[in-house]
Design an enzyme around this catalytic site. Structure first.
Site, PDB file in Angstrom:
ATOM      1  N   ARG A 108       0.862  -1.185   0.000  1.00 37.03           N
ATOM      2  CA  ARG A 108       0.000   0.000   0.000  1.00 37.03           C
ATOM      3  C   ARG A 108       0.895   1.230   0.000  1.00 37.03           C
ATOM      4  O   ARG A 108       2.103   1.147   0.211  1.00 37.03           O
ATOM      5  CB  ARG A 108      -0.932  -0.001   1.215  1.00 37.03           C
ATOM      6  CG  ARG A 108      -0.214   0.181   2.541  1.00 37.03           C
ATOM      7  CD  ARG A 108      -1.166   0.119   3.723  1.00 37.03           C
ATOM      8  NE  ARG A 108      -0.601   0.776   4.891  1.00 37.03           N
ATOM      9  CZ  ARG A 108      -1.187   0.806   6.090  1.00 37.03           C
ATOM     10  NH1 ARG A 108      -2.345   0.214   6.262  1.00 37.03           N
ATOM     11  NH2 ARG A 108      -0.627   1.433   7.098  1.00 37.03           N
ATOM     12  N   ASN A 146      -4.869   8.058   4.044  1.00 37.21           N
ATOM     13  CA  ASN A 146      -4.694   7.307   5.287  1.00 37.21           C
ATOM     14  C   ASN A 146      -3.225   7.301   5.670  1.00 37.21           C
ATOM     15  O   ASN A 146      -2.369   6.908   4.863  1.00 37.21           O
ATOM     16  CB  ASN A 146      -5.161   5.854   5.102  1.00 37.21           C
ATOM     17  CG  ASN A 146      -5.024   5.033   6.371  1.00 37.21           C
ATOM     18  OD1 ASN A 146      -5.786   5.191   7.315  1.00 37.21           O
ATOM     19  ND2 ASN A 146      -4.022   4.154   6.407  1.00 37.21           N
ATOM     20  N   GLU A 147      -2.946   7.777   6.877  1.00 35.32           N
ATOM     21  CA  GLU A 147      -1.584   7.714   7.417  1.00 35.32           C
ATOM     22  C   GLU A 147      -0.544   8.151   6.374  1.00 35.32           C
ATOM     23  O   GLU A 147       0.306   7.377   5.954  1.00 35.32           O
ATOM     24  CB  GLU A 147      -1.261   6.298   7.906  1.00 35.32           C
ATOM     25  CG  GLU A 147      -2.077   5.864   9.098  1.00 35.32           C
ATOM     26  CD  GLU A 147      -1.710   4.480   9.607  1.00 35.32           C
ATOM     27  OE1 GLU A 147      -1.989   4.189  10.782  1.00 35.32           O
ATOM     28  OE2 GLU A 147      -1.150   3.674   8.819  1.00 35.32           O
ATOM     29  N   GLU A 299      -7.803   5.235  15.052  1.00 31.92           N
ATOM     30  CA  GLU A 299      -7.456   3.820  15.081  1.00 31.92           C
ATOM     31  C   GLU A 299      -6.812   3.453  16.408  1.00 31.92           C
ATOM     32  O   GLU A 299      -5.999   4.208  16.953  1.00 31.92           O
ATOM     33  CB  GLU A 299      -6.468   3.456  13.963  1.00 31.92           C
ATOM     34  CG  GLU A 299      -6.999   3.504  12.561  1.00 31.92           C
ATOM     35  CD  GLU A 299      -5.950   3.009  11.558  1.00 31.92           C
ATOM     36  OE1 GLU A 299      -5.002   2.296  11.966  1.00 31.92           O
ATOM     37  OE2 GLU A 299      -6.069   3.341  10.372  1.00 31.92           O
ATOM     38  N   TRP A 307       2.550  -6.235  13.798  1.00 32.44           N
ATOM     39  CA  TRP A 307       3.790  -5.703  13.239  1.00 32.44           C
ATOM     40  C   TRP A 307       4.913  -5.563  14.265  1.00 32.44           C
ATOM     41  O   TRP A 307       5.991  -5.084  13.922  1.00 32.44           O
ATOM     42  CB  TRP A 307       3.530  -4.345  12.567  1.00 32.44           C
ATOM     43  CG  TRP A 307       2.553  -3.465  13.271  1.00 32.44           C
ATOM     44  CD1 TRP A 307       1.222  -3.328  12.990  1.00 32.44           C
ATOM     45  CD2 TRP A 307       2.804  -2.589  14.383  1.00 32.44           C
ATOM     46  NE1 TRP A 307       0.633  -2.423  13.851  1.00 32.44           N
ATOM     47  CE2 TRP A 307       1.575  -1.951  14.708  1.00 32.44           C
ATOM     48  CE3 TRP A 307       3.941  -2.290  15.133  1.00 32.44           C
ATOM     49  CZ2 TRP A 307       1.450  -1.033  15.748  1.00 32.44           C
ATOM     50  CZ3 TRP A 307       3.828  -1.375  16.170  1.00 32.44           C
ATOM     51  CH2 TRP A 307       2.590  -0.758  16.471  1.00 32.44           C
ATOM     52  N   GLU A 347      -2.754  -8.245   7.088  1.00 33.60           N
ATOM     53  CA  GLU A 347      -3.136  -7.885   8.457  1.00 33.60           C
ATOM     54  C   GLU A 347      -4.163  -8.851   9.043  1.00 33.60           C
ATOM     55  O   GLU A 347      -4.947  -8.464   9.918  1.00 33.60           O
ATOM     56  CB  GLU A 347      -3.654  -6.439   8.480  1.00 33.60           C
ATOM     57  CG  GLU A 347      -2.549  -5.438   8.173  1.00 33.60           C
ATOM     58  CD  GLU A 347      -2.989  -3.987   8.275  1.00 33.60           C
ATOM     59  OE1 GLU A 347      -2.217  -3.183   8.823  1.00 33.60           O
ATOM     60  OE2 GLU A 347      -4.085  -3.664   7.799  1.00 33.60           O
ATOM     61  N   LYS A 348      -4.121 -10.096   8.630  1.00 35.18           N
ATOM     62  CA  LYS A 348      -5.096 -11.062   9.156  1.00 35.18           C
ATOM     63  C   LYS A 348      -4.837 -11.424  10.612  1.00 35.18           C
ATOM     64  O   LYS A 348      -5.713 -11.989  11.277  1.00 35.18           O
ATOM     65  CB  LYS A 348      -5.117 -12.327   8.297  1.00 35.18           C
ATOM     66  CG  LYS A 348      -3.797 -13.052   8.124  1.00 35.18           C
ATOM     67  CD  LYS A 348      -3.964 -14.240   7.190  1.00 35.18           C
ATOM     68  CE  LYS A 348      -2.646 -14.900   6.853  1.00 35.18           C
ATOM     69  NZ  LYS A 348      -1.832 -14.046   5.928  1.00 35.18           N
ATOM     70  N   HIS A 350      -3.867  -8.940  12.694  1.00 36.23           N
ATOM     71  CA  HIS A 350      -4.185  -7.703  13.406  1.00 36.23           C
ATOM     72  C   HIS A 350      -5.628  -7.812  13.880  1.00 36.23           C
ATOM     73  O   HIS A 350      -6.528  -8.144  13.124  1.00 36.23           O
ATOM     74  CB  HIS A 350      -4.015  -6.501  12.477  1.00 36.23           C
ATOM     75  CG  HIS A 350      -4.094  -5.172  13.163  1.00 36.23           C
ATOM     76  ND1 HIS A 350      -5.237  -4.705  13.776  1.00 36.23           N
ATOM     77  CD2 HIS A 350      -3.159  -4.196  13.332  1.00 36.23           C
ATOM     78  CE1 HIS A 350      -5.017  -3.508  14.278  1.00 36.23           C
ATOM     79  NE2 HIS A 350      -3.768  -3.170  14.023  1.00 36.23           N
TER      80      HIS A 350
END
Length: 652
Positions: A108, A146-147, A299, A307, A347-348, A350
């Site tokens: 991303r 985003n970020e 968030e 991470w 991110e599964k 997370h």
């Protein structure tokens, strides 16, 4: 945001799930008290599967579904994650790293902030989303990108950097002077010779690197403003935000916050960090200060992240504690990444508000409890301000300069020094704001502290002198004011006006310490850094003992100005700042708190939070109504492990 209502929800990525799951999600959202979801953050490839093609049907159904069930939508522009076709068709939209290597798609944020093609496609999808959904009744807020965290050293960035430099310096003579290019034969004779600070044979020009960091923040800000202006033109009454990463080096958040209607941030304390609550408080204090009032927690994690080296779940009750702590520190929105934990992708592992364990899992049950409690306290807390009498000065320019090569110590970690000073104030029970040296009125604070600001320009020095002359108490940490805005060392190693302020005649040498090394300062030990100071009319508060600095001042005081030439160990720094606070007339909301207990006043409420593992009883003078339990407290409250009380004076 919305009066009498705390926004509660999180990123919702339903495109990862079959549509029959959506109805189940809505049922669970209502069960948990969710009133807000963020849609579309990473949906560009689905919204625009091919150049110019729009696939909005699925999002139409979702927007309608949310509205029909009383859930507001924070609609994102999906520009943080361009689809693969954009990089394939327009390779110049892909950023390059310092070594000239292309940063490819497959993750991303693979976009060059300075690419005209990226900006054109980003504007087009934003324009169409704003036109299509601007009048939708579910829309409550825009979430741009985003970020923002992309860096680019490629040719597009090089061209934009030169344009930025021309606007700043106007002439090459001025640039050469600011950058000190007489050193190592770096003088520029043409603007076209200037490139980003790419990989070089040895250390790069520090002033050039500093300017490139400033430029990168500004280039990303241009991207944000371009999209913000599009949605604001279509929907002038809908607020706009973008989420900061916590205390992140890539954006000057002071500058960015001026362009946001709502300041939002992502916070991910480590559950295994015994000072995770202090970190959470620090980011809340910083974000509230940037917002100048209530802010949005965009968030956080309902459980483990994915991470860290080892990703630990949150013990029972800790997530609730930190969420209510954020409310205490000024948040009017408590949101998560993400609603439902992903089963595929990077991110599964997370966590989500609905974890892999589903609606009967502990995580979701705690989410339900928190949702009910936020609903209970919202009428008394939303819009209220959390006030502080202490300000910590913080500036991205100084941080950026501190990060560079060729410094006295690689162990000097700016965020850790800032955190150490904030910790000392937090453990003393003293509510704290953050402030920029020149972008606000310091006189409203009886006490101002500077953990470490290597760079101070003339206007910042003037502001500090005026603050102390006006009756303020200033406590300043080591190696502050050593350089000007161009990273040019001040004559004498510190501006002469500051030396006069602190009663310093000469700074002979900086003596940084090795990792694990400490200096004997009499009643305490100093860490990380020491200085060879010769006092003028400053009064020594602590002296170094032994070694090369034996008998020289470790801490000096001249009137209301203190200079601390080392990083005292935690207990000593807490005592020193506590003494300065007492002198300045600063008091905590509650006196004599047990260890690991925090008290924060927000508006008419006092939040009492137990960050410890054992139950505690806290003395609270008077009679208070606990909004969380509905009970009345007479003179004291008892809190269990990670317990919280939200107290309102009176019996109901």
């Amino acid at each position: 945001m919305i009066q009498n209502r705390i926004l509660f929800g999180g990123d919702y990525n339903p495109e990862q799930w079959p549509e029959e799951t959506w109805l189940q999600d809505v049922r669970l959202m209502q069960d948990a008290g969710v009133n807000s979801v963020t849609l579309g953050v990473f949906s560009w490839a689905k919204l625009e599967p091919r150049p110019g093609v729009r696939n909005f049907g699925w999002l139409d159904r979702l927007m309608d579904l949310m509205h029909d069930n009383g859930i507001g939508v924070v609609l994102a522009t999906p520009t943080a994650s361009p689809p693969p076709w954009l990089g394939k068709l327009h390779p110049e939209t892909l950023p390059r790293d310092e070594n000239g290597q292309i940063v490819w798609w497959g993750s991303r944020q693979q976009f060059s902030h300075s690419s005209s093609d990226y900006r054109r496609y980003a504007a087009a999808i934003t324009e169409d989303l704003a036109a299509h959904y601007g009048s939708h009744p579910a829309l409550t807020m825009w979430h741009v990108n985003n970020e923002y965290c992309t860096h680019d050293w490629g040719d597009a960035a090089a061209r934009a950097f030169r344009t930025w430099l021309r606007a700043k310096y106007e002439s090459l003579e001025a640039l050469n002077d600011a950058w000190g290019t007489a050193f190592w034969s770096q003088r520029y004779d043409s603007w076209q010779e200037i490139i980003p600070p790419r990989r070089a044979q040895y250390m790069r020009n520090p002033a050039q690197v500093l300017d490139f960091k400033r430029f990168t923040s500004d280039a990303l800000l241009e991207c944000y403003i371009a999209e913000r202006d599009i949605v604001a033109r279509r929907t002038p009454n809908i607020p706009v935000t973008t989420n900061f990463m916590p205390f992140w080096t890539g954006q000057d958040a002071w500058k960015w916050a001026e362009h946001e209607d709502i300041v939002s941030v992502d916070i991910y304390p480590d559950p295994r960090d015994e000072l995770g609550g202090q970190y959470n408080a620090m980011i809340g204090d910083m974000t509230r200060s940037q917002a100048r009032g209530p802010w949005m927690l965009m968030e956080q994690a309902a459980g483990p992240v994915n991470w860290r080296g080892v990703n630990h779940p949150k013990p029972r009750g800790l997530g609730r504690l930190w969420s209510l702590q954020s409310v205490a520190h000024g948040a009017d929105a408590i949101c998560y990444f993400q609603w439902r934990q992903s089963r595929q992708g990077a991110e599964k592992f997370h966590s989500g508000m609905v974890s892999h364990a589903g609606e009967h899992g502990r995580t979701f049950q705690e989410i339900k409890q928190l949702g009910a409690e936020l609903l209970r306290i919202a009428p008394d807390v939303t819009g209220a301000h959390a006030t502080a009498q202490v300000a910590i000065l913080h500036d991205w320019d100084s941080w950026w300069a501190d990060q560079q090569e060729g410094r006295p110590s690689l162990h000097m970690d700016y965020p850790e020094v800032m955190r150490a000073w904030h910790r000392a104030l937090w453990e003393s029970g003293l509510p704290t704001d953050f402030a920029h040296p020149t972008r606000g009125d310091l006189s409203v604070y009886p006490l101002v502290v500077i953990p470490h600001l290597y760079i101070l320009d003339d206007s910042a020095i003037d502001a500090l002198l005026a603050y102390v002359q006006g009756g303020g108490t200033l406590v300043c940490g080591f190696h502050t004011g050593a350089a000007d805005q161009d990273d040019r060392i001040r004559e004498g190693g510190m501006d002469a006006r500051l030396r006069e302020l602190f009663g310093i005649r000469t700074i002979h040498e900086w003596w940084p310490l090795e990792a694990g090394e400490s200096a004997d300062c009499g009643d305490f030990r100093g860490t990380l850094w020491t200085e060879e100071l010769e006092a003028a009319d400053g009064e020594p508060v602590a002296l170094y003992k032994g070694g090369e600095l034996d008998g020289l001042p470790a801490v000096l005081r001249k009137g209301r100005a203190w200079y601390v030439s080392t990083l005292p160990e935690p207990d000593a720094l807490r005592a020193l700042l506590g003494s300065a606070a007492q002198t300045a007339g600063v008091r905590p909301p509650l006196d004599d708190l047990p260890a690991a207990v925090e008290a924060v006043r927000r508006g008419a409420l006092v939040f009492v939070l137990n960050h410890g593992h054992e139950p505690v009883t806290v003395e609270v003078p008077g009679t208070h109504h606990d909004l969380l339990t509905g009970t009345t407290a007479h003179g004291q409250v008892t809190l269990g492990r990670y317990g919280v009380a939200v107290l309102k004076e009176g019996t109901s």
